[in-house]
Design an enzyme around this catalytic site. Structure first.
Site, PDB file in Angstrom:
ATOM      1  N   ASN A 189      -4.559   5.789 -13.175  1.00  0.00           N
ATOM      2  CA  ASN A 189      -3.156   5.841 -12.743  1.00  0.00           C
ATOM      3  C   ASN A 189      -2.506   7.186 -13.026  1.00  0.00           C
ATOM      4  O   ASN A 189      -1.569   7.589 -12.320  1.00  0.00           O
ATOM      5  CB  ASN A 189      -2.380   4.692 -13.388  1.00  0.00           C
ATOM      6  CG  ASN A 189      -2.687   3.383 -12.709  1.00  0.00           C
ATOM      7  OD1 ASN A 189      -2.194   3.102 -11.625  1.00  0.00           O
ATOM      8  ND2 ASN A 189      -3.549   2.591 -13.326  1.00  0.00           N
ATOM      9  N   THR A 237      -7.626   0.631  -1.789  1.00  0.00           N
ATOM     10  CA  THR A 237      -6.993   1.832  -2.363  1.00  0.00           C
ATOM     11  C   THR A 237      -7.841   2.272  -3.560  1.00  0.00           C
ATOM     12  O   THR A 237      -8.847   2.946  -3.379  1.00  0.00           O
ATOM     13  CB  THR A 237      -5.533   1.567  -2.763  1.00  0.00           C
ATOM     14  OG1 THR A 237      -5.461   0.376  -3.560  1.00  0.00           O
ATOM     15  CG2 THR A 237      -4.657   1.420  -1.546  1.00  0.00           C
ATOM     16  N   GLU A 282      -8.326  -2.143 -12.316  1.00  0.00           N
ATOM     17  CA  GLU A 282      -8.479  -0.730 -12.685  1.00  0.00           C
ATOM     18  C   GLU A 282      -8.917  -0.590 -14.141  1.00  0.00           C
ATOM     19  O   GLU A 282      -8.211  -1.006 -15.061  1.00  0.00           O
ATOM     20  CB  GLU A 282      -7.170   0.008 -12.442  1.00  0.00           C
ATOM     21  CG  GLU A 282      -6.861   0.150 -10.963  1.00  0.00           C
ATOM     22  CD  GLU A 282      -5.498   0.753 -10.683  1.00  0.00           C
ATOM     23  OE1 GLU A 282      -5.275   1.157  -9.525  1.00  0.00           O
ATOM     24  OE2 GLU A 282      -4.669   0.818 -11.603  1.00  0.00           O
ATOM     25  N   THR A 324      -0.569  -3.033  -6.039  1.00  0.00           N
ATOM     26  CA  THR A 324      -0.485  -3.225  -4.600  1.00  0.00           C
ATOM     27  C   THR A 324      -1.678  -4.047  -4.202  1.00  0.00           C
ATOM     28  O   THR A 324      -2.770  -3.625  -4.510  1.00  0.00           O
ATOM     29  CB  THR A 324      -0.497  -1.855  -3.929  1.00  0.00           C
ATOM     30  OG1 THR A 324       0.539  -1.112  -4.398  1.00  0.00           O
ATOM     31  CG2 THR A 324      -0.654  -1.822  -2.462  1.00  0.00           C
TER      32      THR A 324
END
Length: 409
Positions: free
Chosen positions: A404, A160, A280, A197
């Site tokens: 995000n 992702t 991230e 996730t």
């Protein structure tokens, strides 16, 4: 902004397992976003799943189908994974879509639908684009392969916000012959697994009884994926699957089990750490070692309290030796009868805290030197017992907020 660049390893073929990918355009065109894993008859499969109460529809269906297979003494025959859409928070419609995906793939492959396990990752709360997803199943089946390229493409097909595919592989020599363990994982944000996730798929050609396979998965997950955190958010879709195709050497004796467990732990830990390195916006890879605890659970509570502190994480990003933030986080961990006089805290090779306060020999220059490093170890000794735990985490950067904030655009 990955910490510590690593290349996808060469992955030897595992007899009894093939992987295929397709570009179904589930969220974006022109990228691999659908993966099918074909498992030969006679294989055994174990699973560990998220404990999030809002678990995704595919998690519910995968657990149901896995239980049905095991009750019949069978293994799953196919795994199907889509990225770009989590199929979570989608209610009964999401369950229908997950089951329809299994039924369609089962029909194409000639197996029963309850021998297909579905997995999804991506945006929560959006319906699956079923026409595109179902349309990608036949191409994914047509692309099935067992070589290293197939593993890498599958690793790419489950990503992702990750910046790179994550893989690990070990080859073991047991008394009965050679055994291979391969694995891929995905995860970059919404990472604080509680499973089991984040998704991980690990396979071996070893022959292992189902009860032992289940036990080994629980043990190795607890000391790998359950010991990482990027942001403290447990996903609705977490799953880790362990497949033993039974085409290789048997793992049964105490010595064989110990060797296999060590190899499996290496693969699981490498995959888990790869998620933190690709966290991230991460610029730091941080190891938190808590020792001298009264229990392992207590050690984990202290480690995660520090790892989840926004003040500690932002200080790490800024390379700011504000050690008081670490001390404060340790002090608010849910530990009863804490004797701060017995606690020591080290930042790399620098003693920060002892006897309830700043270590006499500590200097700001020493702390700043360690904080500027890309890989940092924080050691916390509680002086309460002999148990320990290690947790891996990352810093909190501007890029994490940007990634995000822009995730759905």
């Amino acid at each position: 902004m990955a910490v510590g660049e690593t290349r996808f390893p060469a992955m030897p073929a595992i007899e009894g397992l093939r992987l295929g990918t397709a570009m179904a355009g589930i969220k974006k065109p022109g990228r691999r976003d659908l993966v099918v894993i074909e498992i030969a008859e006679g294989a055994r499969v174990a699973g560990s799943f998220t404990l999030n109460a809002f678990c995704a529809a595919p998690v519910t269906v995968a657990k149901e189908h896995l239980a049905t297979c095991q009750a019949r003494g069978e293994g799953a025959r196919l795994l199907v994974i889509n990225t770009g859409n989590a199929n979570a928070g989608t209610g009964q419609a999401g369950l229908r879509d997950a089951r329809a995906t299994c039924a369609e793939l089962a029909g194409l492959a000639g197996v029963s639908a309850d021998r297909v396990l579905p997995f999804s990752t991506g945006v929560i709360g959006e319906p699956l684009p079923m026409e595109r997803l179902l349309g990608g199943l036949a191409p994914a089946l047509g692309a099935l392969g067992a070589d290293s390229e197939a593993w890498q493409q599958a690793g790419e097909g489950i990503l992702t916000t990750d910046t790179r595919p994550k893989g690990a592989s070990v080859t073991l020599e047991l008394g009965g012959g050679r055994v291979i363990i391969n694995g891929i994982s995905k995860g970059s944000g919404m990472i604080k697994p509680n499973m089991a996730t984040m998704l991980a798929f690990v396979a071996t050609d070893a022959t292992i009884e189902q009860a032992l396979l289940d036990s080994l998965l629980r043990e190795t997950v607890d000391r790998s994926f359950n010991c990482i955190t990027v942001d403290g958010d447990t996903s609705t879709n977490d799953a880790c699957m362990l497949i033993a195709t039974g085409r290789g050497a048997t793992v049964a004796s105490d010595e064989e089990i110990a060797l296999f467990r060590n190899g499996l732990q290496r693969v699981m830990t490498e995959l888990a750490q790869a998620i933190i390195r690709d966290g991230e916006g991460a610029t730091k890879f941080v190891t938190l070692e808590v020792t001298e605890a009264a229990s392992r659970e207590e050690a984990l509570e202290v480690a995660f309290t520090v790892a989840h502190s926004p003040l500690v994480k932002t200080a790490l990003f800024a390379s700011d030796a504000n050690w008081g933030r670490i001390l404060a986080a340790v002090g608010r961990a849910p530990v009863r009868d804490f004797d701060v006089e017995r606690v020591t805290i080290d930042l790399g090779d620098v003693r920060l805290v002892e006897n309830g306060g700043r270590a006499p020999g500590y200097t700001e220059e020493q702390g700043s030197r360690v904080m500027r490093e890309a890989e940092i170890v924080i050691r916390i000794a509680l002086g309460r017992g002999e148990e320990s735990a290690t947790v891996w985490t990352s810093d909190l950067s501007h890029d994490y907020v940007s990634i995000n904030a822009d995730y759905r655009s």
